[in-house]
Design an enzyme around this catalytic site. Structure first.
Site, PDB file in Angstrom:
ATOM      1  N   CYS A  74      32.737  77.241  40.084  1.00 43.90           N
ATOM      2  CA  CYS A  74      33.713  76.156  40.194  1.00 43.90           C
ATOM      3  C   CYS A  74      33.208  74.874  39.543  1.00 43.90           C
ATOM      4  O   CYS A  74      33.978  74.126  38.943  1.00 43.90           O
ATOM      5  CB  CYS A  74      34.063  75.904  41.658  1.00 43.90           C
ATOM      6  SG  CYS A  74      32.643  75.470  42.695  1.00 43.90           S
ATOM      7  N   HIS A 109      31.298  72.584  46.151  1.00 44.62           N
ATOM      8  CA  HIS A 109      32.474  73.180  45.513  1.00 44.62           C
ATOM      9  C   HIS A 109      33.264  72.008  44.960  1.00 44.62           C
ATOM     10  O   HIS A 109      33.450  70.997  45.650  1.00 44.62           O
ATOM     11  CB  HIS A 109      33.330  73.949  46.531  1.00 44.62           C
ATOM     12  CG  HIS A 109      34.684  74.315  46.001  1.00 44.62           C
ATOM     13  ND1 HIS A 109      34.869  75.320  45.082  1.00 44.62           N
ATOM     14  CD2 HIS A 109      35.907  73.792  46.244  1.00 44.62           C
ATOM     15  CE1 HIS A 109      36.163  75.410  44.791  1.00 44.62           C
ATOM     16  NE2 HIS A 109      36.812  74.486  45.483  1.00 44.62           N
TER      17      HIS A 109
END
Length: 169
Positions: A109, A39
Site C-alpha cells: 500500500c 497502511h
C-alpha cells in the site's frame, strides 16, 4: 462543469495497523523503536484509494475497518481530473498493482501511495513510512519472521475493488 483550470486537494491517510502495539513491543522484539506499522491511502475526488491483496480498491474516506486515519498529510493540489485519475488507476491495476503482485515488504500500500502521490503532485510520501520495511528486515527478528510475513496480504474490508471500469468502484 469545466474542470480544465480546477485543482483538487490530495491527502495521504496514514493508519497504524498495529493500533499502538508496534510502539510498545518493537523495542523488545526488534531492538529498535517503531512508531507504527503503516497502511496508507490517497484521498482525492472525495474517495480513498489504496492497494492490498485484492488489488487497487477504494472506499469513502475513513471507510474501511481501520476507521479514521491516525494522521493526515496534505500532499498539495493536482489538476488531474477524476476521469484521468481513474484511467491511470485502471492501467496500474491491470499491470503493476494487480492483487497477485502484492508483497508485504516490497510492493504494498505504501509503494502504491508513494507512486500515486508522485503522479498527482510530484511529491513523495514521508520516508518514515517507505523506510519501514527495510528497518524491520534489518533486525534478526525481522529476518526470522520474513517467511511468515511474506505470505500476508492486507485487504481492508469495506473496500470496493477497482475492476477496470470507470464508475464501477
Amino acid at each position: 462543469m469545466d474542470q480544465e483550470n480546477t485543482s483538487f486537494s490530495v491527502k495521504l491517510h496514514i493508519y497504524d495497523l498495529s493500533k499502538g502495539m508496534a510502539r510498545q513491543l518493537s523495542p523488545a522484539m526488534l531492538g529498535k523503536q517503531l512508531d507504527g506499522i503503516w497502511h496508507t491511502a490517497i484521498v482525492i475526488h472525495g474517495e480513498e484509494f489504496f492497494y492490498g491483496g485484492q488489488g487497487i480498491a477504494s472506499c469513502p474516506p475513513g471507510g474501511t475497518f481501520l476507521g479514521q486515519p491516525d494522521s493526515i498529510v496534505d500532499l498539495g493540489e493536482t489538476e488531474v481530473t477524476d476521469d484521468i485519475f481513474m484511467n491511470y488507476l485502471t492501467s496500474l491495476g491491470e499491470s503493476t498493482y494487480s492483487g497477485e503482485n502484492y508483497k508485504l515488504f516490497e510492493h504494498n500500500c505504501n509503494t502504491f501511495s508513494n507512486e500515486v502521490a508522485q503522479f498527482l503532485t510530484g511529491r513523495k510520501i514521508p520516508s518514515y513510512i517507505t523506510d519501514l520495511p527495510s528497518e524491520v528486515l534489518s533486525t534478526p527478528f525481522g529476518q526470522a519472521l520474513r517467511p511468515l510475513l511474506d505470505s500476508v496480504a492486507i485487504a481492508p474490508p469495506g473496500s470496493n475493488p477497482i475492476n477496470g471500469h470507470y464508475g464501477q468502484r
